[in-house]
Design a protein around this motif. Structure first.
Motif, PDB file in Angstrom:
ATOM      1  N   LEU A  83     -13.775   0.647 -12.779  1.00 50.12           N
ATOM      2  CA  LEU A  83     -14.667   1.642 -12.161  1.00 50.12           C
ATOM      3  C   LEU A  83     -15.844   0.980 -11.441  1.00 50.12           C
ATOM      4  O   LEU A  83     -16.559   1.644 -10.704  1.00 50.12           O
ATOM      5  CB  LEU A  83     -15.208   2.671 -13.167  1.00 50.12           C
ATOM      6  CG  LEU A  83     -14.160   3.539 -13.895  1.00 50.12           C
ATOM      7  CD1 LEU A  83     -14.873   4.511 -14.836  1.00 50.12           C
ATOM      8  CD2 LEU A  83     -13.295   4.305 -12.909  1.00 50.12           C
ATOM      9  N   LEU A 141       0.832  -1.202   0.000  1.00 49.52           N
ATOM     10  CA  LEU A 141       0.000   0.000   0.000  1.00 49.52           C
ATOM     11  C   LEU A 141       0.869   1.254   0.000  1.00 49.52           C
ATOM     12  O   LEU A 141       0.534   2.267  -0.596  1.00 49.52           O
ATOM     13  CB  LEU A 141      -0.915   0.050   1.227  1.00 49.52           C
ATOM     14  CG  LEU A 141      -1.849  -1.123   1.456  1.00 49.52           C
ATOM     15  CD1 LEU A 141      -2.798  -0.805   2.599  1.00 49.52           C
ATOM     16  CD2 LEU A 141      -2.632  -1.452   0.205  1.00 49.52           C
ATOM     17  N   HIS A 170      -8.452  -1.941  -0.395  1.00 42.89           N
ATOM     18  CA  HIS A 170      -7.893  -0.616  -0.152  1.00 42.89           C
ATOM     19  C   HIS A 170      -7.867   0.209  -1.437  1.00 42.89           C
ATOM     20  O   HIS A 170      -8.311   1.356  -1.464  1.00 42.89           O
ATOM     21  CB  HIS A 170      -6.487  -0.766   0.425  1.00 42.89           C
ATOM     22  CG  HIS A 170      -5.725   0.513   0.523  1.00 42.89           C
ATOM     23  ND1 HIS A 170      -5.800   1.338   1.616  1.00 42.89           N
ATOM     24  CD2 HIS A 170      -4.872   1.105  -0.342  1.00 42.89           C
ATOM     25  CE1 HIS A 170      -5.025   2.377   1.420  1.00 42.89           C
ATOM     26  NE2 HIS A 170      -4.441   2.272   0.234  1.00 42.89           N
ATOM     27  N   PHE A 171      -7.343  -0.396  -2.499  1.00 40.52           N
ATOM     28  CA  PHE A 171      -7.243   0.340  -3.762  1.00 40.52           C
ATOM     29  C   PHE A 171      -8.635   0.677  -4.309  1.00 40.52           C
ATOM     30  O   PHE A 171      -8.851   1.757  -4.850  1.00 40.52           O
ATOM     31  CB  PHE A 171      -6.440  -0.460  -4.790  1.00 40.52           C
ATOM     32  CG  PHE A 171      -4.969  -0.539  -4.472  1.00 40.52           C
ATOM     33  CD1 PHE A 171      -4.239   0.611  -4.199  1.00 40.52           C
ATOM     34  CD2 PHE A 171      -4.308  -1.756  -4.434  1.00 40.52           C
ATOM     35  CE1 PHE A 171      -2.876   0.555  -3.908  1.00 40.52           C
ATOM     36  CE2 PHE A 171      -2.950  -1.830  -4.144  1.00 40.52           C
ATOM     37  CZ  PHE A 171      -2.233  -0.669  -3.876  1.00 40.52           C
ATOM     38  N   ASN A 216     -11.339   1.254  -2.586  1.00 36.05           N
ATOM     39  CA  ASN A 216     -11.916   2.350  -1.821  1.00 36.05           C
ATOM     40  C   ASN A 216     -11.258   3.676  -2.146  1.00 36.05           C
ATOM     41  O   ASN A 216     -11.901   4.711  -2.166  1.00 36.05           O
ATOM     42  CB  ASN A 216     -11.753   2.104  -0.325  1.00 36.05           C
ATOM     43  CG  ASN A 216     -12.680   1.031   0.153  1.00 36.05           C
ATOM     44  OD1 ASN A 216     -13.732   0.828  -0.443  1.00 36.05           O
ATOM     45  ND2 ASN A 216     -12.295   0.324   1.199  1.00 36.05           N
ATOM     46  N   ARG A 217      -9.965   3.606  -2.355  1.00 33.14           N
ATOM     47  CA  ARG A 217      -9.229   4.847  -2.504  1.00 33.14           C
ATOM     48  C   ARG A 217      -9.324   5.411  -3.915  1.00 33.14           C
ATOM     49  O   ARG A 217      -9.486   6.601  -4.097  1.00 33.14           O
ATOM     50  CB  ARG A 217      -7.771   4.608  -2.129  1.00 33.14           C
ATOM     51  CG  ARG A 217      -6.922   5.808  -2.336  1.00 33.14           C
ATOM     52  CD  ARG A 217      -5.706   5.768  -1.488  1.00 33.14           C
ATOM     53  NE  ARG A 217      -6.028   5.939  -0.086  1.00 33.14           N
ATOM     54  CZ  ARG A 217      -5.133   6.210   0.827  1.00 33.14           C
ATOM     55  NH1 ARG A 217      -3.876   6.315   0.512  1.00 33.14           N
ATOM     56  NH2 ARG A 217      -5.491   6.368   2.081  1.00 33.14           N
ATOM     57  N   PHE A 218      -9.194   4.551  -4.892  1.00 36.30           N
ATOM     58  CA  PHE A 218      -9.160   5.033  -6.272  1.00 36.30           C
ATOM     59  C   PHE A 218     -10.417   4.596  -7.016  1.00 36.30           C
ATOM     60  O   PHE A 218     -10.363   3.923  -8.039  1.00 36.30           O
ATOM     61  CB  PHE A 218      -7.893   4.546  -6.973  1.00 36.30           C
ATOM     62  CG  PHE A 218      -6.641   4.961  -6.250  1.00 36.30           C
ATOM     63  CD1 PHE A 218      -6.297   6.307  -6.176  1.00 36.30           C
ATOM     64  CD2 PHE A 218      -5.835   4.033  -5.614  1.00 36.30           C
ATOM     65  CE1 PHE A 218      -5.160   6.712  -5.498  1.00 36.30           C
ATOM     66  CE2 PHE A 218      -4.701   4.427  -4.930  1.00 36.30           C
ATOM     67  CZ  PHE A 218      -4.356   5.772  -4.872  1.00 36.30           C
ATOM     68  N   ALA A 219     -11.552   4.997  -6.466  1.00 36.97           N
ATOM     69  CA  ALA A 219     -12.829   4.537  -6.996  1.00 36.97           C
ATOM     70  C   ALA A 219     -13.154   5.161  -8.344  1.00 36.97           C
ATOM     71  O   ALA A 219     -13.891   4.591  -9.128  1.00 36.97           O
ATOM     72  CB  ALA A 219     -13.941   4.854  -5.995  1.00 36.97           C
ATOM     73  N   ASP A 220     -12.607   6.326  -8.628  1.00 35.18           N
ATOM     74  CA  ASP A 220     -13.002   7.008  -9.861  1.00 35.18           C
ATOM     75  C   ASP A 220     -11.918   6.975 -10.941  1.00 35.18           C
ATOM     76  O   ASP A 220     -11.880   7.803 -11.818  1.00 35.18           O
ATOM     77  CB  ASP A 220     -13.414   8.457  -9.575  1.00 35.18           C
ATOM     78  CG  ASP A 220     -12.214   9.335  -9.263  1.00 35.18           C
ATOM     79  OD1 ASP A 220     -11.169   8.791  -8.841  1.00 35.18           O
ATOM     80  OD2 ASP A 220     -12.311  10.556  -9.439  1.00 35.18           O
ATOM     81  N   GLN A 221     -11.003   6.048 -10.841  1.00 33.20           N
ATOM     82  CA  GLN A 221     -10.017   5.885 -11.908  1.00 33.20           C
ATOM     83  C   GLN A 221      -9.841   4.404 -12.195  1.00 33.20           C
ATOM     84  O   GLN A 221      -9.931   3.579 -11.280  1.00 33.20           O
ATOM     85  CB  GLN A 221      -8.674   6.548 -11.507  1.00 33.20           C
ATOM     86  CG  GLN A 221      -7.879   5.804 -10.439  1.00 33.20           C
ATOM     87  CD  GLN A 221      -6.737   6.638  -9.851  1.00 33.20           C
ATOM     88  OE1 GLN A 221      -6.916   7.805  -9.484  1.00 33.20           O
ATOM     89  NE2 GLN A 221      -5.562   6.037  -9.746  1.00 33.20           N
ATOM     90  N   TYR A 238      -9.256  -2.992 -12.355  1.00 40.60           N
ATOM     91  CA  TYR A 238     -10.471  -2.344 -11.845  1.00 40.60           C
ATOM     92  C   TYR A 238     -11.047  -1.444 -12.926  1.00 40.60           C
ATOM     93  O   TYR A 238     -10.351  -0.565 -13.452  1.00 40.60           O
ATOM     94  CB  TYR A 238     -10.117  -1.537 -10.594  1.00 40.60           C
ATOM     95  CG  TYR A 238     -11.244  -0.679 -10.066  1.00 40.60           C
ATOM     96  CD1 TYR A 238     -12.286  -1.238  -9.332  1.00 40.60           C
ATOM     97  CD2 TYR A 238     -11.261   0.692 -10.306  1.00 40.60           C
ATOM     98  CE1 TYR A 238     -13.319  -0.444  -8.848  1.00 40.60           C
ATOM     99  CE2 TYR A 238     -12.285   1.490  -9.820  1.00 40.60           C
ATOM    100  CZ  TYR A 238     -13.315   0.921  -9.100  1.00 40.60           C
ATOM    101  OH  TYR A 238     -14.333   1.703  -8.625  1.00 40.60           O
ATOM    102  N   ASN A 251      -9.511   8.494   0.234  1.00 41.63           N
ATOM    103  CA  ASN A 251     -10.059   8.366   1.567  1.00 41.63           C
ATOM    104  C   ASN A 251      -8.897   8.561   2.512  1.00 41.63           C
ATOM    105  O   ASN A 251      -7.755   8.648   2.080  1.00 41.63           O
ATOM    106  CB  ASN A 251     -10.723   7.002   1.757  1.00 41.63           C
ATOM    107  CG  ASN A 251      -9.755   5.857   1.560  1.00 41.63           C
ATOM    108  OD1 ASN A 251      -8.556   6.050   1.382  1.00 41.63           O
ATOM    109  ND2 ASN A 251     -10.257   4.647   1.589  1.00 41.63           N
ATOM    110  N   LYS A 309     -18.157   7.820  -5.004  1.00 42.95           N
ATOM    111  CA  LYS A 309     -17.133   7.427  -5.964  1.00 42.95           C
ATOM    112  C   LYS A 309     -16.231   8.599  -6.347  1.00 42.95           C
ATOM    113  O   LYS A 309     -15.990   8.862  -7.527  1.00 42.95           O
ATOM    114  CB  LYS A 309     -17.780   6.823  -7.218  1.00 42.95           C
ATOM    115  CG  LYS A 309     -18.318   5.424  -6.973  1.00 42.95           C
ATOM    116  CD  LYS A 309     -17.702   4.433  -7.930  1.00 42.95           C
ATOM    117  CE  LYS A 309     -17.965   3.013  -7.439  1.00 42.95           C
ATOM    118  NZ  LYS A 309     -17.230   2.001  -8.147  1.00 42.95           N
ATOM    119  N   GLY A 310     -15.778   9.320  -5.410  1.00 46.55           N
ATOM    120  CA  GLY A 310     -14.823  10.392  -5.671  1.00 46.55           C
ATOM    121  C   GLY A 310     -13.423   9.833  -5.601  1.00 46.55           C
ATOM    122  O   GLY A 310     -13.213   8.630  -5.755  1.00 46.55           O
TER     123      GLY A 310
END
Ligand code: SF4
Lengths: 257, 422
Positions: free
Chosen positions: A184, A129, A159-160, A162-167, A182, B38, B34-35
């Motif tokens: 999207l 991470l 983790h990824f 949750n963190r990079f949900a829009d890419q 992933y 976190n 979905k921004g």
């Protein structure tokens, strides 16, 4: 010598445990056989992975010990350390055969060992991470390679996501040759068939790099350099905190050509 | 984004590097709609500089122009250095782009004072606001409040930032005034109080209405410069412990004074920063926050400064030999924690395991107890070492010092999570 073979999956291992109790025979050696080749071990017993049997063992464990101790076992399994399966089997036997819950008895060798292995594995996952560096491609996918000591990729996906949900992104384990993509919405496991990435540096081909990707890599490198306080330089500590085996995939540790 | 930003970033990151706060912990902002991003509660480091400090945030100054003239600062008005500024848009783009590549956990923004404290503060707030509202960014944001900024502005900033810090820098007001003529304790404590007030009110409000926006969820922190003034460790730690208790600060950072403006006669003539002292202060701070030590057990009027040769926990044990030996199989958790060589982790393992039977020294070692130290302070099942009382504290100190690896005696930076106070 009593050798048992299974398919390297966690389910396969749990099936193996089931069979042990069913046959009341316990192996002296447990071997993984990832590619399903015909066994090279004479007189060995081949375990056939069975989801129902695996579930029964897993549920049985949850009745005997807490959720977090079950997680510990799974983490230890991912360590792929030599003979870890035998260790876990020992642990499971002690748990099943004790009339009281012994998961907190750290005076017991196997219980303490499991805790230590869990620590090693979760640390490695944590390091992934920390030290993952994405590069943006022309089709707006963020790509990252790594090469972890233990098989921790499955522990990092959440983790990824949750963190990079829009890419869109890809994370890839070059040592074990599998990764996740992933899109999207979901992440799916996959395997590269061609050599689209440089295995030594994890960098993608310049022709596939987004236009501003190089600039941001330069920015990051120069930022990293400016942050160092020369009055405090301490190479030994630096090495300890940022182990050399991670450098090859770290943008800030790559030399400018 | 243009090439020239590289130059600006170099200057402004270089200017911000002396601020020690780097941690991104204490906030658990989740990714909404979905921004992007976190905030992980325990924070994640992403790299380490060659001086061994963690890099988790894009730590940068908005500008290094400054109308103030603090003696200890590289950016003070009277220094002849290259000056520049990053625009609000440049800062937001840098943050987002670094974040997407997993270089950082978020942004730590500070600034020199331009035009007025309020003007500067409102520009910084705009960066945070744009990140949150225009880019749907949920990563970590730490803003360093400008001393003298008005409470209203601080309140606004707190709605977008995860953490606000107001740096005290110098542990006594008289010395601060000497070194930073434009600052005083009022300009520092006023914003600090309004942040504290804001946090308390926000807590009350969230009890009533769930959906209310969080106000600095990761709390506030401050930084003290060590060794630029003759203040004692007793004074420094008492100040810190007061801040923890009364302002509910999340962290106090200690920064060993680095001689930057060497020709300023108000400052001591030193060549290397006091790194060992800095480390001892962090260890003491750790003992206060996690080992329930009180300040006057660590330093007091009779013993105003920390021992640089040995860590504060060992030093405490050697000054209080009457407490020992402690019986590992009977003593309560708090007492076990006071044994040199036993940390929080091994203490917990001991407590959990001893219900299953007596623990022996072999098991202790396996659990991570440093027996080389602990053996003089404990009794367990079968261990029969001479205790601290038989050897005498002063002899034991010499004995244990000889065993310390050289490297540890020399350098150890302060802000690591893994502390060697066990
Ligand atoms: S106000 Fe801040 S930036 Fe300006 S001189 Fe003082 S410490 Fe330096």
């Amino acid at each position: 010598m009593n050798t048992w073979i299974y398919d390297n999956s966690f389910e396969g291992f749990l099936t193996l445990v089931f069979n042990c109790y069913e046959l009341n025979i316990f192996p002296d050696i447990i071997k993984g056989n990832r590619n399903n080749q015909p066994s090279i071990f004479p007189e060995s017993y081949e375990v056939i992975t069975d989801e129902t049997k695996a579930k029964r063992v897993w549920n049985g464990l949850h009745k005997k010990i807490s959720n977090s101790s079950c997680q510990l076992l799974y983490h230890a399994f991912l360590s792929e350390i030599c003979d870890v399966e035998l260790m876990i089997l020992h642990y499971i036997r002690e748990v099943f055969e004790s009339p009281i819950n012994i998961e907190l008895n750290f005076g017991n060798h196997y219980i303490l060992e499991m805790l230590k292995m869990d620590k090693k594995v979760t640390r490695e996952a944590q390091r992934v991470l920390m030290f993952t560096r994405f590069q943006k491609t022309t089709d707006e996918i963020y790509y990252a390679s790594f090469d972890p000591k233990y098989n921790v990729l499955p522990l990092t996906i959440n983790h990824f996501e949750n963190r990079f949900a829009d890419q869109k992104w890809i994370v890839y384990d070059t040592r074990r040759n599998y990764g996740f993509y992933y899109d999207l919405i979901n992440s799916t496991e996959f395997r590269f068939t061609e050599n689209t990435i440089n295995r030594n540096t994890g960098t993608i081909d310049k022709s596939m790099m987004a236009e501003d990707e190089q600039l941001f890599q330069e920015l990051w490198k120069s930022y990293f350099k400016s942050m160092c306080i020369k009055e405090r330089i301490n190479p030994k500590l630096h090495m300890q905190l940022l182990p050399k085996r991670f450098w090859k995939y770290l943008t800030e540790k790559q030399n400018n050509e | 984004m243009k090439e020239e930003v590289i130059k600006k970033l170099e200057i402004l990151a270089g200017a911000a590097k002396y601020d020690v706060s780097c941690s991104s912990s204490g906030s658990n902002r989740s990714n909404t709609n979905k921004g992007i991003g976190n905030a992980a509660y325990c924070g994640i480091c992403h790299s380490f500089t060659e001086d061994g400090r963690c890099v988790s945030l894009l730590k940068v100054m908005m500008t290094n122009y400054c109308m103030y003239d603090c003696a200890y600062c590289a950016n003070r008005k009277s220094n002849d250095i290259e000056r520049t500024a990053l625009s609000v848009d440049e800062l937001t783009e840098l943050t987002i782009s670094f974040y997407r590549r997993n270089y950082i956990e978020g942004l730590f923004l500070s600034s020199g004072v331009v035009k007025s404290p309020d003007h500067t503060m409102s520009l910084m707030t705009r960066v945070a606001k744009n990140l949150r509202t225009l880019h749907n960014y949920n990563g970590y944001i730490h803003l360093k409040s400008i001393p003298g900024a008005s409470p209203e502005l601080i309140r606004q900033a707190g709605l977008y930032a995860d953490r606000l810090s107001v740096n005290i820098e110098i542990p006594t007001e008289a010395n601060l005034k000497l070194l930073a003529p434009e600052k005083d304790y009022t300009s520092i404590y006023t914003p600090m109080n309004s942040i504290h007030q804001g946090i308390l009110e926000n807590k009350e409000d969230t009890k009533k209405i769930r959906s209310i926006p969080k106000f600095v969820p990761a709390g506030q922190s401050t930084q003290l410069i060590i060794g630029a003034t003759p203040d004692t460790d007793n004074h420094i730690l008492s100040l810190a412990s007061n801040l923890y208790q009364h302002q509910q600060l999340k962290r106090v950072y200690y920064s060993g004074y680095i001689p930057i403006n060497t020709n300023d006669s108000r400052l001591p003539a030193i060549i290397t920063p006091p790194l060992v002292r800095e480390n001892r202060l962090y260890q003491s701070d750790w003992l206060i926050r996690f080992y329930s030590f009180k300040v006057d057990e660590i330093v007091n009027e009779k013993h105003p400064n920390l021992d640089l040769d040995i860590d504060p926990k060992l030093s405490y044990a050697l000054r209080n030999p009457w407490m020992f030996p402690i019986d590992i199989n009977k003593a309560p958790y708090e007492l076990i924690l006071r044994v040199p060589g036993i940390g929080v982790n091994s203490a917990r393992l001991i407590i959990a395991s001893r219900q299953f039977g007596k623990i022996n020294s072999y098991q202790l070692q396996k659990m991570g107890v440093v027996m080389k130290r602990a053996r003089y302070f404990i009794t367990c099942n079968e261990l029969s070492s001479p205790t601290v009382n038989e050897i005498k504290p002063e002899n034991l100190k010499l004995l244990l010092m000889k065993q310390l690896p050289k490297a540890k005696k020399v350098k150890y930076p302060g802000q690591l999570k893994l502390f060697d106070v066990a």
